[in-house]
Scaffold this motif. Structure first.
Motif, PDB file in Angstrom:
ATOM      1  N   LEU A  41       0.823  -1.209   0.000  1.00  0.00           N
ATOM      2  CA  LEU A  41       0.000   0.000   0.000  1.00  0.00           C
ATOM      3  C   LEU A  41       0.858   1.261   0.000  1.00  0.00           C
ATOM      4  O   LEU A  41       0.478   2.279  -0.590  1.00  0.00           O
ATOM      5  CB  LEU A  41      -0.946  -0.010   1.203  1.00  0.00           C
ATOM      6  N   ILE A  42       2.041   1.205   0.603  1.00  0.00           N
ATOM      7  CA  ILE A  42       2.930   2.365   0.620  1.00  0.00           C
ATOM      8  C   ILE A  42       3.286   2.782  -0.809  1.00  0.00           C
ATOM      9  O   ILE A  42       3.328   3.966  -1.127  1.00  0.00           O
ATOM     10  CB  ILE A  42       4.197   2.088   1.461  1.00  0.00           C
ATOM     11  N   LEU A  43       3.520   1.815  -1.698  1.00  0.00           N
ATOM     12  CA  LEU A  43       3.840   2.140  -3.093  1.00  0.00           C
ATOM     13  C   LEU A  43       2.640   2.742  -3.810  1.00  0.00           C
ATOM     14  O   LEU A  43       2.789   3.668  -4.611  1.00  0.00           O
ATOM     15  CB  LEU A  43       4.332   0.903  -3.835  1.00  0.00           C
ATOM     16  N   VAL A  44       1.460   2.222  -3.530  1.00  0.00           N
ATOM     17  CA  VAL A  44       0.247   2.753  -4.161  1.00  0.00           C
ATOM     18  C   VAL A  44       0.022   4.206  -3.729  1.00  0.00           C
ATOM     19  O   VAL A  44      -0.269   5.079  -4.557  1.00  0.00           O
ATOM     20  CB  VAL A  44      -0.980   1.874  -3.817  1.00  0.00           C
ATOM     21  N   ILE A  45       0.184   4.474  -2.439  1.00  0.00           N
ATOM     22  CA  ILE A  45      -0.011   5.835  -1.925  1.00  0.00           C
ATOM     23  C   ILE A  45       1.019   6.787  -2.518  1.00  0.00           C
ATOM     24  O   ILE A  45       0.669   7.870  -3.008  1.00  0.00           O
ATOM     25  CB  ILE A  45       0.057   5.843  -0.380  1.00  0.00           C
ATOM     26  N   LEU A  46       2.285   6.400  -2.496  1.00  0.00           N
ATOM     27  CA  LEU A  46       3.337   7.283  -3.008  1.00  0.00           C
ATOM     28  C   LEU A  46       3.211   7.494  -4.514  1.00  0.00           C
ATOM     29  O   LEU A  46       3.392   8.609  -5.004  1.00  0.00           O
ATOM     30  CB  LEU A  46       4.711   6.720  -2.651  1.00  0.00           C
ATOM     31  N   ALA A  47       2.887   6.446  -5.260  1.00  0.00           N
ATOM     32  CA  ALA A  47       2.721   6.584  -6.709  1.00  0.00           C
ATOM     33  C   ALA A  47       1.522   7.484  -7.037  1.00  0.00           C
ATOM     34  O   ALA A  47       1.601   8.325  -7.936  1.00  0.00           O
ATOM     35  CB  ALA A  47       2.554   5.215  -7.363  1.00  0.00           C
ATOM     36  N   SER A  48       0.439   7.331  -6.292  1.00  0.00           N
ATOM     37  CA  SER A  48      -0.745   8.172  -6.524  1.00  0.00           C
ATOM     38  C   SER A  48      -0.451   9.633  -6.221  1.00  0.00           C
ATOM     39  O   SER A  48      -0.849  10.531  -6.971  1.00  0.00           O
ATOM     40  CB  SER A  48      -1.910   7.700  -5.654  1.00  0.00           C
ATOM     41  N   THR A  49       0.260   9.873  -5.128  1.00  0.00           N
ATOM     42  CA  THR A  49       0.629  11.241  -4.767  1.00  0.00           C
ATOM     43  C   THR A  49       1.546  11.849  -5.824  1.00  0.00           C
ATOM     44  O   THR A  49       1.367  13.004  -6.232  1.00  0.00           O
ATOM     45  CB  THR A  49       1.317  11.268  -3.393  1.00  0.00           C
ATOM     46  N   LEU A  50       2.521  11.067  -6.287  1.00  0.00           N
ATOM     47  CA  LEU A  50       3.452  11.562  -7.297  1.00  0.00           C
ATOM     48  C   LEU A  50       2.733  11.874  -8.608  1.00  0.00           C
ATOM     49  O   LEU A  50       2.940  12.935  -9.204  1.00  0.00           O
ATOM     50  CB  LEU A  50       4.556  10.524  -7.540  1.00  0.00           C
ATOM     51  N   LEU A  51       1.859  10.972  -9.035  1.00  0.00           N
ATOM     52  CA  LEU A  51       1.111  11.217 -10.278  1.00  0.00           C
ATOM     53  C   LEU A  51       0.187  12.432 -10.144  1.00  0.00           C
ATOM     54  O   LEU A  51       0.048  13.225 -11.077  1.00  0.00           O
ATOM     55  CB  LEU A  51       0.310   9.986 -10.679  1.00  0.00           C
ATOM     56  N   GLY A  52      -0.426  12.604  -8.993  1.00  0.00           N
ATOM     57  CA  GLY A  52      -1.274  13.771  -8.769  1.00  0.00           C
ATOM     58  C   GLY A  52      -0.471  15.061  -8.804  1.00  0.00           C
ATOM     59  O   GLY A  52      -0.881  16.051  -9.411  1.00  0.00           O
ATOM     60  N   GLY A  53       0.693  15.059  -8.164  1.00  0.00           N
ATOM     61  CA  GLY A  53       1.554  16.237  -8.176  1.00  0.00           C
ATOM     62  C   GLY A  53       2.052  16.578  -9.571  1.00  0.00           C
ATOM     63  O   GLY A  53       2.093  17.743  -9.966  1.00  0.00           O
ATOM     64  N   LEU A  54       2.436  15.551 -10.329  1.00  0.00           N
ATOM     65  CA  LEU A  54       2.882  15.784 -11.701  1.00  0.00           C
ATOM     66  C   LEU A  54       1.761  16.335 -12.576  1.00  0.00           C
ATOM     67  O   LEU A  54       1.981  17.219 -13.406  1.00  0.00           O
ATOM     68  CB  LEU A  54       3.441  14.494 -12.303  1.00  0.00           C
ATOM     69  N   THR A  55       0.553  15.820 -12.374  1.00  0.00           N
ATOM     70  CA  THR A  55      -0.597  16.302 -13.148  1.00  0.00           C
ATOM     71  C   THR A  55      -0.884  17.773 -12.846  1.00  0.00           C
ATOM     72  O   THR A  55      -1.074  18.585 -13.760  1.00  0.00           O
ATOM     73  CB  THR A  55      -1.846  15.449 -12.846  1.00  0.00           C
ATOM     74  N   VAL A  56      -0.898  18.122 -11.575  1.00  0.00           N
ATOM     75  CA  VAL A  56      -1.147  19.510 -11.184  1.00  0.00           C
ATOM     76  C   VAL A  56      -0.041  20.417 -11.713  1.00  0.00           C
ATOM     77  O   VAL A  56      -0.300  21.509 -12.221  1.00  0.00           O
ATOM     78  CB  VAL A  56      -1.273  19.630  -9.649  1.00  0.00           C
TER      79      VAL A  56
END
Length: 108
Positions: A41-56
């Motif tokens: 789950l740590i990878l899912v959370i970090l990957a989601s946060t990173l993708l969200g930040g890159l999108t913004v």
């Protein structure tokens, strides 16, 4: 100062996400469109946060580029109109002599 506030807010947010991710280390099943896999789950959370930040960030850069283009076009238009006004003999806004008290209402 605004830039420092944004940086501090981003660091606090990153710190909170990191703590949240470290607490959630269980494995979870992730269902992609064509396959399923099990990830921590740590990878899912970090990957989601990173993708969200890159999108913004990408959307912010696109907006900034559009605004810069608009500013350049408007500056060009101002220069053209200023040149046209000079040819016609119209005084520019900086050369006008206006009374200082004309714009303010008088209080008694």
């Amino acid at each position: 100062m605004k830039g420092q506030g944004i940086l501090i807010s981003a660091l606090v947010f990153a710190f909170l996400i990191a703590i949240f991710a470290v607490i959630n280390v269980d494995s979870v099943q992730v269902n992609f469109l064509f396959t399923k896999t099990t990830l921590p789950l740590i990878l899912v959370i970090l990957a989601s946060t990173l993708l969200g930040g890159l999108t913004v960030g990408l959307l912010g850069m696109i907006r900034q580029i559009r605004l810069q283009r608009t500013v350049r076009a408007l500056e060009k238009q101002v220069a053209e109109l200023t040149n046209e006004a000079e040819l016609l003999g119209v005084p520019s806004a900086g050369n006008r002599m206006e009374p200082k008290d004309a714009a303010r209402p008088q209080s008694e």
